[in-house]
Design a protein around this motif. Structure first.
Motif, PDB file in Angstrom:
ATOM      1  N   MET A  89      70.905  -6.172  -9.944  1.00 32.04           N
ATOM      2  CA  MET A  89      69.629  -6.824 -10.262  1.00 32.04           C
ATOM      3  C   MET A  89      69.048  -7.515  -9.034  1.00 32.04           C
ATOM      4  SD  MET A  89      70.160  -8.225 -14.121  1.00 32.04           S
ATOM      5  CE  MET A  89      71.670  -9.111 -13.803  1.00 32.04           C
ATOM      6  N   LEU A  90      69.903  -8.158  -8.262  1.00 28.16           N
ATOM      7  CA  LEU A  90      69.421  -8.803  -7.047  1.00 28.16           C
ATOM      8  C   LEU A  90      68.856  -7.780  -6.067  1.00 28.16           C
ATOM      9  CD1 LEU A  90      72.199 -11.484  -6.461  1.00 28.16           C
ATOM     10  CD2 LEU A  90      69.831 -11.889  -7.145  1.00 28.16           C
ATOM     11  N   GLN A  91      69.463  -6.599  -6.004  1.00 26.35           N
ATOM     12  CA  GLN A  91      68.939  -5.541  -5.141  1.00 26.35           C
ATOM     13  C   GLN A  91      67.568  -5.089  -5.619  1.00 26.35           C
ATOM     14  OE1 GLN A  91      72.010  -2.468  -4.401  1.00 26.35           O
ATOM     15  NE2 GLN A  91      73.439  -4.100  -4.928  1.00 26.35           N
ATOM     16  N   ARG A  92      67.377  -5.011  -6.934  1.00 30.47           N
ATOM     17  CA  ARG A  92      66.048  -4.662  -7.461  1.00 30.47           C
ATOM     18  C   ARG A  92      65.020  -5.712  -7.054  1.00 30.47           C
ATOM     19  NH1 ARG A  92      66.847  -2.466 -13.683  1.00 30.47           N
ATOM     20  NH2 ARG A  92      68.512  -0.977 -13.228  1.00 30.47           N
ATOM     21  N   TYR A  93      65.401  -6.979  -7.182  1.00 29.50           N
ATOM     22  CA  TYR A  93      64.479  -8.053  -6.781  1.00 29.50           C
ATOM     23  C   TYR A  93      64.119  -7.932  -5.302  1.00 29.50           C
ATOM     24  CZ  TYR A  93      65.445 -10.462 -11.206  1.00 29.50           C
ATOM     25  OH  TYR A  93      65.566 -10.797 -12.523  1.00 29.50           O
ATOM     26  N   CYS A  94      65.099  -7.620  -4.477  1.00 28.14           N
ATOM     27  CA  CYS A  94      64.843  -7.484  -3.041  1.00 28.14           C
ATOM     28  C   CYS A  94      63.944  -6.280  -2.753  1.00 28.14           C
ATOM     29  CB  CYS A  94      66.157  -7.377  -2.273  1.00 28.14           C
ATOM     30  SG  CYS A  94      67.071  -8.930  -2.255  1.00 28.14           S
ATOM     31  N   MET A  95      64.082  -5.219  -3.550  1.00 26.89           N
ATOM     32  CA  MET A  95      63.171  -4.078  -3.386  1.00 26.89           C
ATOM     33  C   MET A  95      61.741  -4.495  -3.693  1.00 26.89           C
ATOM     34  SD  MET A  95      65.181  -0.755  -4.773  1.00 26.89           S
ATOM     35  CE  MET A  95      66.649  -0.181  -3.929  1.00 26.89           C
ATOM     36  N   TYR A  96      61.584  -5.304  -4.732  1.00 28.34           N
ATOM     37  CA  TYR A  96      60.239  -5.818  -5.034  1.00 28.34           C
ATOM     38  C   TYR A  96      59.720  -6.691  -3.907  1.00 28.34           C
ATOM     39  CZ  TYR A  96      60.525  -4.002  -9.727  1.00 28.34           C
ATOM     40  OH  TYR A  96      60.621  -3.164 -10.796  1.00 28.34           O
ATOM     41  N   LEU A  97      60.567  -7.585  -3.429  1.00 22.47           N
ATOM     42  CA  LEU A  97      60.156  -8.471  -2.350  1.00 22.47           C
ATOM     43  C   LEU A  97      59.770  -7.680  -1.103  1.00 22.47           C
ATOM     44  CD1 LEU A  97      59.827 -11.392  -1.381  1.00 22.47           C
ATOM     45  CD2 LEU A  97      62.237 -11.359  -0.714  1.00 22.47           C
ATOM     46  N   SER A  98      60.543  -6.649  -0.785  1.00 17.43           N
ATOM     47  CA  SER A  98      60.249  -5.867   0.412  1.00 17.43           C
ATOM     48  C   SER A  98      58.998  -5.008   0.237  1.00 17.43           C
ATOM     49  CB  SER A  98      61.442  -4.980   0.790  1.00 17.43           C
ATOM     50  OG  SER A  98      61.605  -3.937  -0.127  1.00 17.43           O
ATOM     51  N   THR A  99      58.559  -4.782  -0.997  1.00 18.56           N
ATOM     52  CA  THR A  99      57.371  -3.970  -1.234  1.00 18.56           C
ATOM     53  C   THR A  99      56.131  -4.833  -1.448  1.00 18.56           C
ATOM     54  OG1 THR A  99      58.860  -2.380  -2.243  1.00 18.56           O
ATOM     55  CG2 THR A  99      56.547  -1.977  -2.555  1.00 18.56           C
ATOM     56  N   LEU A 100      56.308  -6.122  -1.693  1.00 20.36           N
ATOM     57  CA  LEU A 100      55.151  -7.001  -1.818  1.00 20.36           C
ATOM     58  C   LEU A 100      54.389  -7.116  -0.494  1.00 20.36           C
ATOM     59  CD1 LEU A 100      56.475  -9.878  -4.089  1.00 20.36           C
ATOM     60  CD2 LEU A 100      54.832  -8.096  -4.678  1.00 20.36           C
ATOM     61  N   GLY A 101      55.100  -6.956   0.622  1.00 18.84           N
ATOM     62  CA  GLY A 101      54.446  -7.019   1.934  1.00 18.84           C
ATOM     63  C   GLY A 101      53.400  -5.942   2.124  1.00 18.84           C
ATOM     64  N   PRO A 102      53.749  -4.658   1.949  1.00 19.65           N
ATOM     65  CA  PRO A 102      52.744  -3.609   2.073  1.00 19.65           C
ATOM     66  C   PRO A 102      51.615  -3.747   1.041  1.00 19.65           C
ATOM     67  CG  PRO A 102      54.915  -2.646   2.125  1.00 19.65           C
ATOM     68  CD  PRO A 102      55.088  -4.093   1.835  1.00 19.65           C
ATOM     69  N   MET A 103      51.966  -4.200  -0.173  1.00 23.48           N
ATOM     70  CA  MET A 103      50.923  -4.383  -1.181  1.00 23.48           C
ATOM     71  C   MET A 103      49.943  -5.470  -0.739  1.00 23.48           C
ATOM     72  SD  MET A 103      51.253  -4.961  -5.282  1.00 23.48           S
ATOM     73  CE  MET A 103      51.479  -6.717  -5.306  1.00 23.48           C
ATOM     74  N   TRP A 104      50.442  -6.530  -0.154  1.00 22.13           N
ATOM     75  CA  TRP A 104      49.604  -7.606   0.369  1.00 22.13           C
ATOM     76  C   TRP A 104      48.657  -7.060   1.448  1.00 22.13           C
ATOM     77  CZ3 TRP A 104      47.667 -12.310   0.074  1.00 22.13           C
ATOM     78  CH2 TRP A 104      47.297 -12.986   1.228  1.00 22.13           C
ATOM     79  N   ILE A 105      49.190  -6.237   2.337  1.00 20.22           N
ATOM     80  CA  ILE A 105      48.371  -5.659   3.404  1.00 20.22           C
ATOM     81  C   ILE A 105      47.274  -4.774   2.813  1.00 20.22           C
ATOM     82  CG2 ILE A 105      48.411  -4.058   5.368  1.00 20.22           C
ATOM     83  CD1 ILE A 105      51.275  -5.167   5.957  1.00 20.22           C
TER      84      ILE A 105
END
Length: 196
Positions: A43-59
């Motif tokens: 589950m923590l890995q899933r959260y980190c995948m979301y966190l790492s993808t929020l950056g490109p979405m922000w851009i």
């Protein structure tokens, strides 16, 4: 200073969102169709995948608004690196838990590797891509991104798919673990449904 994304970089960020959405949808399918309940490290890995993808979405969102500046671009990539670094540490930890000879690992292998090993490789890939993008922004930020309505609609569908997977995973994790402060290492059922 306002900047513009190149067309290639604009669609690359969309591909990133789409790839992570597919990975997380596959995780949900394996969870329900395959009965592979995620452990707390998963589950923590899933959260980190979301966190790492929020950056490109922000851009992407900043580019849509016409408000993308170099510091926003750098912030998005730094957020992606932070999520990938945390995810690599967590996935590496799970790999090390199952490194002894004869240990079958957690869950069945997928193309010869367990899901947490694939997660580790994907996090390392994100770290390398972010480092490369941070080292070469002037080359990639010259041309204008597509402003056509079709590309904007496709962009919003991609973002919508990512947000849907984020919400679906969050809801399913609550159903799996309930509202407990301590999560079981090896879940056997949906805790919230067992309480009723």
């Amino acid at each position: 200073m306002k900047i513009s994304l190149s067309t290639l970089l604009y669609w690359f960020f969309h591909l990133w969102l789409l790839a992570m959405s597919i990975i997380l949808l596959v995780a949900l399918i394996l969870q329900f169709a395959g009965g592979e309940l995620p452990c707390p490290l998963c589950m923590l890995q899933r959260y980190c995948m979301y966190l790492s993808t929020l950056g490109p979405m922000w851009i992407i969102l900043q580019a849509h608004r016409g408000e993308l500046r170099l510091h926003n671009y750098n912030q998005g990539l730094a957020l992606a690196q932070l999520g990938a670094l945390l995810g690599a540490v967590i996935a590496g930890r799970q790999d090390l838990l199952h490194i002894l000879p004869g240990d079958a690992g957690y869950g069945p292998p997928f193309f010869g590797l367990h899901l947490y090993s694939w997660a580790f490789l994907s996090f390392c890939g994100v770290l390398l891509v972010c480092s490369w993008l941070l080292l070469s922004p002037p080359v990639l930020l010259k041309a204008d991104a597509p402003a056509a309505m079709t590309s904007r609609r496709l962009s919003m569908y991609t973002i919508g798919l990512f947000v849907f997977t984020l919400g679906a995973n969050a809801v399913m994790i609550v159903f799996l673990e309930g509202f407990a402060w301590v999560l079981p290492d090896d879940p056997v059922g949906y805790h919230l449904l067992q309480q009723f």
